[in-house]
Enzyme design. Structure first.
Site, PDB file in Angstrom:
ATOM      1  N   HIS A  26       0.733  -1.198  -0.413  1.00 34.64           N
ATOM      2  CA  HIS A  26       0.254   0.184   0.474  1.00 34.64           C
ATOM      3  C   HIS A  26       0.682   1.106   0.237  1.00 34.64           C
ATOM      4  O   HIS A  26       1.515   1.220   0.585  1.00 34.64           O
ATOM      5  CB  HIS A  26      -1.167   0.025   1.032  1.00 34.64           C
ATOM      6  CG  HIS A  26      -0.151   0.004   2.189  1.00 34.64           C
ATOM      7  ND1 HIS A  26       0.045   1.414   3.051  1.00 34.64           N
ATOM      8  CD2 HIS A  26       0.035  -0.899   2.708  1.00 34.64           C
ATOM      9  CE1 HIS A  26       0.786   0.616   4.160  1.00 34.64           C
ATOM     10  NE2 HIS A  26       0.152  -0.592   4.267  1.00 34.64           N
ATOM     11  N   ASP A  54      -0.013   4.573   1.724  1.00 32.92           N
ATOM     12  CA  ASP A  54      -0.446   5.151   1.960  1.00 32.92           C
ATOM     13  C   ASP A  54       0.204   5.260   3.625  1.00 32.92           C
ATOM     14  O   ASP A  54       0.380   4.087   3.525  1.00 32.92           O
ATOM     15  CB  ASP A  54      -2.118   5.635   2.344  1.00 32.92           C
ATOM     16  CG  ASP A  54      -2.573   3.981   2.909  1.00 32.92           C
ATOM     17  OD1 ASP A  54      -2.270   3.019   2.324  1.00 32.92           O
ATOM     18  OD2 ASP A  54      -3.248   4.212   3.414  1.00 32.92           O
ATOM     19  N   ASP A  84       5.987   1.248   7.872  1.00 34.15           N
ATOM     20  CA  ASP A  84       4.931   0.547   6.941  1.00 34.15           C
ATOM     21  C   ASP A  84       4.288   1.803   5.838  1.00 34.15           C
ATOM     22  O   ASP A  84       3.793   2.338   6.136  1.00 34.15           O
ATOM     23  CB  ASP A  84       4.007   0.693   8.071  1.00 34.15           C
ATOM     24  CG  ASP A  84       1.775   0.432   8.065  1.00 34.15           C
ATOM     25  OD1 ASP A  84       2.183  -0.446   7.055  1.00 34.15           O
ATOM     26  OD2 ASP A  84       1.412  -0.011   9.050  1.00 34.15           O
ATOM     27  N   GLU A 110      -5.204   2.097   2.662  1.00 31.77           N
ATOM     28  CA  GLU A 110      -5.016   0.646   3.416  1.00 31.77           C
ATOM     29  C   GLU A 110      -5.489   1.296   5.067  1.00 31.77           C
ATOM     30  O   GLU A 110      -5.637   0.708   5.998  1.00 31.77           O
ATOM     31  CB  GLU A 110      -3.809   0.133   3.087  1.00 31.77           C
ATOM     32  CG  GLU A 110      -3.594  -1.187   3.340  1.00 31.77           C
ATOM     33  CD  GLU A 110      -3.589  -1.036   5.171  1.00 31.77           C
ATOM     34  OE1 GLU A 110      -3.275  -2.551   5.710  1.00 31.77           O
ATOM     35  OE2 GLU A 110      -2.685  -0.313   5.748  1.00 31.77           O
ATOM     36  N   GLU A 111      -5.184   2.903   5.128  1.00 29.93           N
ATOM     37  CA  GLU A 111      -4.925   2.424   6.114  1.00 29.93           C
ATOM     38  C   GLU A 111      -6.132   3.151   7.333  1.00 29.93           C
ATOM     39  O   GLU A 111      -5.577   3.670   8.508  1.00 29.93           O
ATOM     40  CB  GLU A 111      -3.819   3.708   7.129  1.00 29.93           C
ATOM     41  CG  GLU A 111      -2.089   3.331   6.656  1.00 29.93           C
ATOM     42  CD  GLU A 111      -1.362   2.137   7.429  1.00 29.93           C
ATOM     43  OE1 GLU A 111      -2.876   1.703   8.494  1.00 29.93           O
ATOM     44  OE2 GLU A 111      -0.459   1.467   7.971  1.00 29.93           O
ATOM     45  N   GLU A 153       4.279  -6.854   4.051  1.00 30.28           N
ATOM     46  CA  GLU A 153       4.046  -5.361   5.013  1.00 30.28           C
ATOM     47  C   GLU A 153       4.978  -5.919   6.021  1.00 30.28           C
ATOM     48  O   GLU A 153       5.957  -6.368   5.728  1.00 30.28           O
ATOM     49  CB  GLU A 153       2.621  -5.985   5.548  1.00 30.28           C
ATOM     50  CG  GLU A 153       1.274  -5.885   5.274  1.00 30.28           C
ATOM     51  CD  GLU A 153       0.803  -4.234   5.230  1.00 30.28           C
ATOM     52  OE1 GLU A 153       2.038  -3.983   6.683  1.00 30.28           O
ATOM     53  OE2 GLU A 153      -0.261  -3.855   5.587  1.00 30.28           O
ATOM     54  N   HIS A 170       3.594   3.333  12.454  1.00 26.54           N
ATOM     55  CA  HIS A 170       2.934   4.794  12.987  1.00 26.54           C
ATOM     56  C   HIS A 170       3.603   5.535  14.235  1.00 26.54           C
ATOM     57  O   HIS A 170       3.222   5.672  15.019  1.00 26.54           O
ATOM     58  CB  HIS A 170       1.344   4.053  13.547  1.00 26.54           C
ATOM     59  CG  HIS A 170       0.523   3.161  12.628  1.00 26.54           C
ATOM     60  ND1 HIS A 170      -0.160   2.498  12.686  1.00 26.54           N
ATOM     61  CD2 HIS A 170       0.862   2.717  11.311  1.00 26.54           C
ATOM     62  CE1 HIS A 170      -1.282   2.053  11.156  1.00 26.54           C
ATOM     63  NE2 HIS A 170      -0.470   1.849  10.873  1.00 26.54           N
TER      64      HIS A 170
END
Length: 370
Positions: free
Chosen positions: A71, A73, A103, A133-134, A162, A337
């Site tokens: 992903h 984003d 991430d 995705e987030e 991931e 994150h």
């Protein structure tokens, strides 16, 4: 914004990608950059765009096809861009620090570099880079692209980039969010006995959550850990009013052996004394899929012992299509994150080398290759 230089390799490409802000909902710039770079550096790929999702495919007529996805984003930036180079305080190894490094733009960088490099792989390849995705699962760019172009997603095996610390993580837990409502009756706080305090009623619910011991469930040889946690509490009217409503939002991470229906039933039973239990988000888990022949060859090629993926990832979407899938990417998921998100350069290089070696390996007999 300068164009992406895919030929610079996955480490430098990680820096370039991370320095393009792409918080969920704002992926247009990075999707534009990826699409433009593929047209320049990967003319052997057929490129299809769906919103801010990019799908790039080889069409070599190979007997098997592998889908590799990541992903674009990130979660919101918090003074952690542009990226910077630093040394790990303990090991001294080179790191790239900044939002998205873990991430999962390091994983995307590995994929982009190999997509351009591998014009004659041993299997046909479908590279997928997607938006949203987030955020809530119904917004997923991958889910949207599957609905709009199902024919582009046929594959025998899938790898999601991931962060997995450069190891293979099989399958994933499912995830459920529910809003659990406790009701009461308003009254003046000076005469609280005239009302029923909904926040106090929720106290028993919170105590139950704090005492709950999560299950450990073995699925196809891998141990998954479940969890039920309060993630948000809403309630209160004013400083002098007994509240009549309290809502506790709960997140349930469940083993891939459970169906969505079983997960929802468990939560409703767990909170059977609540006035209302509303399921607001639900995505199934994915079994490891390590018994698939391509998965077994991939595990052997990487040379690491697979473990379970505790969090939810989009391997679930591939599993729903009947495609066995694993997680494999650089970076420590425990730093995803985080404000000090950072990825070891060595892991970027290792995952790129492992994927390159496996995808380029031609297992056909010599006479078939001639």
């Amino acid at each position: 914004m300068p164009p992406l230089n895919i030929s610079a390799g996955p480490v430098e490409l990680t820096r370039q990608l991370c320095n393009i802000p792409s918080v969920s909902g704002d992926e247009r710039a990075i999707a534009d950059a990826v699409e433009a770079a593929l047209h320049v550096h990967a003319p052997h790929l057929r490129v299809v765009r769906d919103g801010d999702t990019i799908i790039a495919r080889t069409e070599l007529g190979r007997a098997r096809r592998v889908a590799i996805a990541g992903h674009l984003d990130t979660v919101p930036i918090n003074r952690n861009l542009p990226v910077r180079n630093e040394l790990d305080a303990v090991t001294g190894e080179p790191m790239i620090w900044g939002r998205g490094t873990v991430d999962m733009k390091a994983g995307v960088a590995v994929q982009l570099a190999l997509a351009a490099e591998l014009s004659d792989p041993a299997v046909d390849l479908t590279w997928i880079w997607y938006d949203h995705e987030e955020v809530a699962s119904h917004l997923s760019g991958l889910g949207r692209a599957v609905r709009n172009h199902p024919e582009l997603f046929a594959a025998d095996f899938a790898i999601l980039g991931e962060p997995s610390n450069g190891t293979i993580e099989g399958g994933c837990n499912g995830t459920l969010r529910a809003r659990v409502t406790m009701r009461g009756r308003r009254a003046h706080s000076a005469r609280g006995w005239m009302g029923v305090n909904a926040i106090h009623r929720a106290g028993d619910l919170l105590q139950r959550l704090s005492r709950y011991e999560a299950d450990r469930i073995v699925v196809d040889g891998l141990e998954y850990r479940e969890g039920v946690n309060a993630v948000r509490v809403e309630g209160g009217v004013a400083g002098n009013v007994i509240p009549d409503v309290c809502v506790v939002e709960v997140n349930y991470r469940f083993a891939p052996s459970r169906t969505e229906e079983e997960a929802a039933a468990f939560i409703r039973e767990f909170f059977d004394d609540a006035d209302e239990v509303e399921i607001v988000d639900l995505a199934p888990g994915a079994r490891p899929g390590l018994d698939a022949p391509l998965a077994q060859r991939f595990v052997a090629a990487v040379g690491v012992e697979p473990t379970a993926k505790f969090g939810w990832t989009d391997v679930s979407r591939f599993a729903a299509l009947g495609i066995p899938a694993v997680n494999f990417g650089p970076g420590d998921a425990l730093l995803a994150h985080a404000d000090d998100e950072r990825v070891p350069v060595a892991q970027i290089e290792f995952t790129a080398a492992a994927l390159r070696s496996w995808l380029a390996a031609d297992e056909r007999p010599a006479q078939a290759r001639a």
